[in-house]
Write a protein that holds these residues in place. Structure first.
Motif, PDB file in Angstrom:
ATOM      1  N   GLN A   1      18.005  -2.776 -18.469  1.00 46.56           N
ATOM      2  CA  GLN A   1      19.389  -2.313 -18.446  1.00 46.56           C
ATOM      3  C   GLN A   1      19.559  -1.227 -17.383  1.00 46.56           C
ATOM      4  N   PHE A   2      20.680  -1.274 -16.653  1.00 49.72           N
ATOM      5  CA  PHE A   2      21.014  -0.337 -15.582  1.00 49.72           C
ATOM      6  C   PHE A   2      20.082  -0.461 -14.377  1.00 49.72           C
ATOM      7  N   GLU A   3      19.341  -1.553 -14.293  1.00 48.77           N
ATOM      8  CA  GLU A   3      18.450  -1.767 -13.150  1.00 48.77           C
ATOM      9  C   GLU A   3      18.949  -2.963 -12.356  1.00 48.77           C
ATOM     10  N   SER A   4      18.921  -2.871 -11.028  1.00 49.26           N
ATOM     11  CA  SER A   4      19.405  -3.965 -10.193  1.00 49.26           C
ATOM     12  C   SER A   4      18.265  -4.877  -9.781  1.00 49.26           C
ATOM     13  N   ALA A   5      18.602  -6.132  -9.490  1.00 52.73           N
ATOM     14  CA  ALA A   5      17.620  -7.109  -9.029  1.00 52.73           C
ATOM     15  C   ALA A   5      17.231  -6.803  -7.582  1.00 52.73           C
ATOM     16  N   THR A   6      16.108  -7.381  -7.164  1.00 52.71           N
ATOM     17  CA  THR A   6      15.611  -7.206  -5.805  1.00 52.71           C
ATOM     18  C   THR A   6      15.327  -8.569  -5.203  1.00 52.71           C
ATOM     19  N   SER A   7      15.766  -8.770  -3.976  1.00 57.28           N
ATOM     20  CA  SER A   7      15.537 -10.041  -3.280  1.00 57.28           C
ATOM     21  C   SER A   7      14.088 -10.154  -2.829  1.00 57.28           C
ATOM     22  N   GLY A   8      13.626 -11.399  -2.685  1.00 53.09           N
ATOM     23  CA  GLY A   8      12.287 -11.634  -2.173  1.00 53.09           C
ATOM     24  C   GLY A   8      12.229 -11.445  -0.665  1.00 53.09           C
ATOM     25  N   TYR A   9      11.022 -11.410  -0.138  1.00 53.68           N
ATOM     26  CA  TYR A   9      10.863 -11.251   1.309  1.00 53.68           C
ATOM     27  C   TYR A   9       9.503 -11.788   1.737  1.00 53.68           C
ATOM     28  N   ASN A  10       9.362 -11.980   3.048  1.00 55.17           N
ATOM     29  CA  ASN A  10       8.112 -12.410   3.653  1.00 55.17           C
ATOM     30  C   ASN A  10       7.575 -11.287   4.533  1.00 55.17           C
ATOM     31  N   MET A  11       6.260 -11.162   4.566  1.00 59.16           N
ATOM     32  CA  MET A  11       5.623 -10.117   5.359  1.00 59.16           C
ATOM     33  C   MET A  11       4.525 -10.751   6.209  1.00 59.16           C
ATOM     34  N   LEU A  12       4.661 -10.630   7.539  1.00 64.77           N
ATOM     35  CA  LEU A  12       3.652 -11.129   8.468  1.00 64.77           C
ATOM     36  C   LEU A  12       2.863  -9.943   9.002  1.00 64.77           C
ATOM     37  N   ASN A  13       1.537  -9.983   8.796  1.00 67.20           N
ATOM     38  CA  ASN A  13       0.660  -8.903   9.234  1.00 67.20           C
ATOM     39  C   ASN A  13      -0.416  -9.455  10.162  1.00 67.20           C
ATOM     40  N   LEU A  14      -0.734  -8.713  11.206  1.00 71.34           N
ATOM     41  CA  LEU A  14      -1.757  -9.083  12.172  1.00 71.34           C
ATOM     42  C   LEU A  14      -2.730  -7.929  12.323  1.00 71.34           C
ATOM     43  N   GLY A  15      -3.990  -8.223  12.592  1.00 68.41           N
ATOM     44  CA  GLY A  15      -4.947  -7.148  12.765  1.00 68.41           C
ATOM     45  C   GLY A  15      -6.136  -7.568  13.599  1.00 68.41           C
ATOM     46  N   THR A  16      -6.777  -6.595  14.236  1.00 66.78           N
ATOM     47  CA  THR A  16      -7.989  -6.846  14.998  1.00 66.78           C
ATOM     48  C   THR A  16      -8.822  -5.580  15.045  1.00 66.78           C
ATOM     49  N   HIS A  17     -10.127  -5.743  15.184  1.00 62.93           N
ATOM     50  CA  HIS A  17     -10.974  -4.593  15.496  1.00 62.93           C
ATOM     51  C   HIS A  17     -12.162  -5.051  16.330  1.00 62.93           C
ATOM     52  N   TYR A  18     -12.702  -4.110  17.070  1.00 61.68           N
ATOM     53  CA  TYR A  18     -13.775  -4.387  18.020  1.00 61.68           C
ATOM     54  C   TYR A  18     -14.864  -3.347  17.835  1.00 61.68           C
ATOM     55  N   SER A  19     -16.093  -3.803  17.621  1.00 62.03           N
ATOM     56  CA  SER A  19     -17.234  -2.916  17.437  1.00 62.03           C
ATOM     57  C   SER A  19     -18.002  -2.803  18.744  1.00 62.03           C
ATOM     58  N   THR A  20     -18.277  -1.578  19.168  1.00 63.78           N
ATOM     59  CA  THR A  20     -18.939  -1.361  20.452  1.00 63.78           C
ATOM     60  C   THR A  20     -19.697  -0.044  20.393  1.00 63.78           C
ATOM     61  N   ARG A  21     -20.105   0.445  21.547  1.00 67.07           N
ATOM     62  CA  ARG A  21     -20.718   1.762  21.677  1.00 67.07           C
ATOM     63  C   ARG A  21     -20.056   2.502  22.830  1.00 67.07           C
ATOM     64  N   ILE A  22     -19.827   3.769  22.616  1.00 63.59           N
ATOM     65  CA  ILE A  22     -19.262   4.634  23.643  1.00 63.59           C
ATOM     66  C   ILE A  22     -20.242   5.775  23.857  1.00 63.59           C
ATOM     67  N   GLY A  23     -20.842   5.808  25.040  1.00 63.86           N
ATOM     68  CA  GLY A  23     -21.855   6.822  25.307  1.00 63.86           C
ATOM     69  C   GLY A  23     -23.032   6.735  24.368  1.00 63.86           C
ATOM     70  N   GLY A  24     -23.378   5.507  23.942  1.00 62.03           N
ATOM     71  CA  GLY A  24     -24.479   5.306  23.026  1.00 62.03           C
ATOM     72  C   GLY A  24     -24.139   5.509  21.568  1.00 62.03           C
TER      73      GLY A  24
END
Length: 702
Positions: A636-659
C-alpha cells in the motif's frame, strides 16, 4: 545481482533456473593476487570460507556462499558495500544515492543482514536508516564472503537474511614473504567524475609485522540515464572519503595476536530529502500536515516513499559528515589445550558519529559507541564429531540529538553462546548448530520502559556428494530475531525516508523457519547450481503504514506472519579453451500470510541474464546482458517499477610495469545509457540508478 520477485514468473526464467544455479562465483573464489596477475586471470580454485565457524571449504558448506576476491572483486568494487555486491546471486542493494547502500539478501535487509569485519561486527548506524552509510571502505577489502540462511547462525539468530564478512589485511596473520609487500591502485569513472586512490603496505622483521593502508575518494553528483525529468544528474549525490588504518601483529609458530586502528571520514549528500513535510505530525493514527485537512488524502494510493514533487537541483541537499574511529583486536592460537585445536579471538571498539547538515548547520547528530567481543574454541574430533564452542558479547550506546532525533538514547547489551558441530560419513557431511542470546535495552525516556528478550536458534544440514561431479545440499533452521531499539522506541519525523516513525514496545521476537536446498554440478565442461529456499517468519516486524499525505507516511512498527520464497541459479558452459558462457537468474516472492494487502514493500523484481567471458594470453574480457523485470506486486502507498535491460562490458590486462605485477582494467556499465529505477530504494524516483559509466584503473602488486 538483483533479487527477483514477481507473481507470475516468466516461463523463460523457470526453464533457465531448472538447469542452473547459485553460481560458479558463489561457490569459489579467485586465486591469490600474484597468481592472477601472473597467469590466468579467471582461475577460481575452491577456498576456505573464513566466516564459517568450522573453517570449511566452499564445497562443503550446507547453504550457498558467495566468495568474491582477487581480480573479480577489483572489477566489481564500487564506493559502497551494497553496490559492490549487487551483482552477486540473490543480492541487491538499498541504493540511497551515491553515499549509502546496504546489501539486501533474499529480500531481507537492515538488522536481518549482519555485516562483519573479519568476524567482528561493524558498529555504525546503517541498520537504523538506509541513508546511513556502512562503516567500511570496499576498496580496502581483500575478499568479501556472503553466507545465507543457517550458515549465518554462528553470528546471530537475527541474521535471517545472511552475513556479509569483509576480509581485509589491516592485521597481519603471517609474516610477509618479502621485507615490504603491498599494492597501489588508481581508478576513475565518468558518471560521477570520481577519482580514487588506494594503497596498502605490509612489512615485518623477526616476529613483528606492521601494516598500513588508506583510501582517498572525490566524486561529484552522478549522471543518470537519458530522459529523466529531474535532469542529467542527481542533485547533491557527491561523495568524499578519507580512510586510513595502521595495524601491528606478533606472529609465532602457533598463532598470532594483533591490533589495528582505523579512522574513517566520509561526506556525502542525501538526495530526495522531503522538506515539504517538515510540518507534518501525527494525530492518533492520522497525519496532519500544515494546511492539509486530515481527510483530504484518504484513499490515496500509488505513491512510493518519495512520489512527491521535488525541485531537483533547486533545493539545498542535506549533507552527512561521518567520522568513525575503530580499534580491532584479532588473535589465533593453535593447540591451546589438550583436546582442542584452535582458540580464536575477535574484538572491536568503535566510536562512531555522523552529523546531518542543512544549509551548513548541524541539524541532527547520531552517535554510536560500541564494543563487540567473540571467542571461539575448536575441539578435535570426538567419536567423529568436530566442532566449535563460542561466546559473544557486545554493547551499543546510541544517542541522537537535533531536529530528526526520532530515536531516543538507548544502551543495548547482547550476550550469546553458540555451538557448531560436524560429522562426516562416506559421501555425506552433516552439520548442526545452536545459539542462545540474551538482550537487554535501557532507554533514556520518562515515558518508555526498558526491555529484555531471549532467543534460541537451531539449525541442521547435510551435503551429499552422490557422484564425482554432483552434490545435494539441504538445511533447516529455526531462529529467533530480537527487536531492535529503533523498532521498539522510535517516535519522530525522518525526512530522509519521508516517514514519521512510531515504535512499539510490545513487539516480541521473530521466529524464522527456513528450508534451503541446493543441487550442484561442480566439475566438467558444464557446471551449474540451483538453490531454492522457503522462509516462514512468524511475528515478522515491519513498518506498517497508517497514513499517507503526498508521499509522506505515518508508520508504526507492527508484527505479522510473512513468507519469503525464492530461487537462485546459474549454469556455466565452456565453449572452448578460452571462452565461457553463463546464464543466471534469481527471484524472491515475499508476502504476508493474511490481510488485505499481502505484498511486502521494496522487494526487488526478478532478474535473468547472460554473460560471455573470453581470455587470450594476458587479456580477459566479458559481455553481460541483464534483464530486470517490472515489479507490480507492491505494498500500500508504493508505486510499481518498470523493468529494464542493462548491458555491461569489461576487460582487464595483466602485465608488469618496471618488473612489478600490474593489472589494467576497464568496464562500461549501462552501456546503452538506459534510465533505470531501483525498486528496493526509498528514493527510487529522486535518485535513479547511474547512467552510462566508464570505470578504468591501474593496480600494482609488489
Amino acid at each position: 545481482m538483483h533479487v527477483l520477485a514477481c507473481q507470475h514468473t516468466p516461463l523463460t526464467l523457470a526453464i533457465l533456473l531448472a538447469f542452473s544455479a547459485s553460481a560458479a562465483h558463489a561457490q569459489t573464489a579467485p586465486a591469490t593476487e600474484s597468481s592472477r596477475l601472473a597467469g590466468d586471470p579467471d582461475s577460481i580454485p575452491t577456498v576456505v570460507i573464513s566466516a564459517s565457524a568450522l573453517g570449511l571449504l566452499s564445497d562443503d558448506m550446507v547453504t550457498p556462499v558467495t566468495s568474491l576476491g582477487g581480480s573479480e572483486l577489483v572489477r566489481a568494487r564500487e564506493s559502497t558495500l551494497g553496490e559492490t555486491l549487487a551483482g552477486q546471486p540473490g543480492i541487491t542493494s538499498s541504493h540511497f544515492g551515491a553515499g549509502a547502500s546496504r546489501p539486501i539478501i533474499r529480500g531481507m535487509d537492515g538488522p536481518r543482514v549482519k555485516i562483519l569485519s573479519d568476524g567482528a561486527e561493524i558498529q555504525d548506524a546503517s541498520t537504523i536508516s538506509p541513508d546511513h552509510a556502512v562503516g567500511f571502505e570496499p576498496v580496502l577489502a581483500e575478499r568479501i564472503e556472503v553466507l545465507r540462511g543457517p550458515s549465518a547462525l554462528a553470528y546471530g539468530g537475527g541474521a535471517v537474511g545472511g552475513v556479509v564478512n569483509i576480509l581485509d589485511r589491516k592485521i597481519p596473520t603471517a609474516m610477509p614473504e618479502k621485507p615490504l609487500e603491498g599494492s597501489v591502485e588508481l581508478r576513475a569513472n565518468s558518471v560521477a567524475r570520481e577519482k580514487t586512490s588506494a594503497f596498502e603496505f605490509t612489512g615485518g622483521s623477526g616476529n613483528l609485522a606492521v601494516h598500513a593502508e588508506g583510501v582517498l575518494r572525490d566524486a561529484d553528483a552522478y549522471k543518470v540515464g537519458s530522459g529523466w525529468e529531474g535532469g542529467g544528474r542527481v542533485a547533491g549525490s557527491y561523495k568524499e572519503t578519507e580512510t586510513g588504518s595502521v595495524g601491528l601483529s606478533w606472529i609465532g609458530e602457533r598463532g598470532f595476536i594483533g591490533a589495528a586502528y582505523t579512522k574513517e571520514r566520509n561526506e556525502y549528500g542525501i538526495p530526495g530529502h522531503n522538506h515539504a513535510s517538515e510540518s507534518c505530525h501525527p494525530h492518533g493514527d492520522h497525519l496532519h500536515c500544515g494546511g492539509h485537512d486530515e481527510h483530504e488524502h484518504e484513499g490515496e494510493e500509488g505513491h512510493d516513499d518519495h512520489d512527491h514533487e521535488h525541485e531537483h537541483g533547486t533545493e539545498d541537499v542535506p549533507v552527512v559528515k561521518l567520522d568513525s574511529e575503530r580499534w580491532d583486536i584479532r588473535g589465533e592460537y593453535r593447540e591451546p589445550l589438550a583436546g582442542f585445536s584452535k582458540l580464536r579471538l575477535r574484538a572491536s571498539i568503535t566510536d562512531y558519529r555522523h552529523d546531518e547538515l542543512e544549509d551548513g548547520i548541524v541539524a541532527t547528530s547520531f552517535k554510536n559507541k560500541a564494543h563487540d567481543g567473540r571467542l571461539e574454541l575448536e575441539h578435535k574430533p570426538v567419536k567423529g564429531w568436530r566442532g566449535v564452542l563460542g561466546l559473544q558479547t557486545g554493547k551499543r550506546d546510541f544517542a541522537a540529538s537535533g531536529e530528526e532525533a526520532y530515536v531516543p538514547s538507548t544502551v543495548t547489551k547482547k550476550h550469546a553462546v553458540f555451538l557448531t558441530e560436524e560429522y562426516k560419513l562416506g559421501d555425506w557431511r552433516f552439520e548442526a548448530a545452536a545459539r542462545h542470546e540474551w538482550q537487554d535495552i535501557e532507554v533514556d525516556s520518562a515515558t518508555q520502559r526498558d526491555t529484555s528478550a531471549r532467543g534460541t536458534s537451531v539449525a541442521a544440514g547435510a551435503v551429499w556428494k552422490f557422484s564425482p561431479e554432483y552434490s545435494l545440499r539441504a538445511s533447516v533452521s529455526r531462529s529467533h530475531r530480537l527487536p531492535t531499539a529503533e523498532e521498539l522506541y522510535a517516535d519522530g519525523a525522518h525526512l530522509a525516508t519521508s516517514t514519521w516513525e512510531l515504535g512499539n514496545e510490545n513487539l516480541t521476537k521473530e521466529t524464522s523457519n527456513n528450508v534451503d536446498l541446493t543441487l550442484r554440478k561442480y566439475a566438467g565442461a558444464t557446471t551449474f547450481s540451483l538453490s531454492a529456499f522457503h522462509n516462514r517468519v512468524n511475528n515478522y516486524i515491519y513498518a506498517n503504514t497508517l497514513d499517507n499525505i503526498d508521499g509522506f507516511q505515518l508508520i508504526e512498527y507492527a508484527q505479522r506472519d510473512a513468507t519469503f520464497t525464492g530461487l537462485e541459479g546459474e549454469v556455466r558452459r565452456k565453449l572452448g579453451a578460452n571462452l565461457d558462457a553463463t546464464l543466471f537468474g534469481d527471484m524472491v516472492r515475499a508476502r504476508f500470510e493474511d490481510g488485505a494487502n499481502r505484498n511486502l514493500p521494496r522487494i526487488a523484481p526478478y532478474r535473468v541474464g547472460a554473460r560471455l567471458d573470453a581470455s587470450w594470453q594476458r587479456w580477459h574480457g566479458l559481455v553481460e546482458l541483464v534483464h530486470v523485470g517490472s515489479q507490480d506486486n507492491v505494498a500500500q502507498f508504493e508505486s510499481a517499477t518498470s523493468g529494464y535491460n542493462m548491458l555491461n562490458l569489461g576487460t582487464h590486462y595483466s602485465t608488469r610495469i618496471g618488473g612489478v605485477p600490474a593489472q589494467l582494467y576497464a568496464r562500461i556499465n549501462n552501456a546503452t545509457n538506459e534510465l533505470d529505477f531501483s525498486h528496493t530504494s526509498f528514493i527510487k524516483n529522486a535518485a535513479p540508478l547511474a547512467g552510462r559509466n566508464l570505470t578504468a584503473g591501474l593496480r600494482l602488486v609488489f
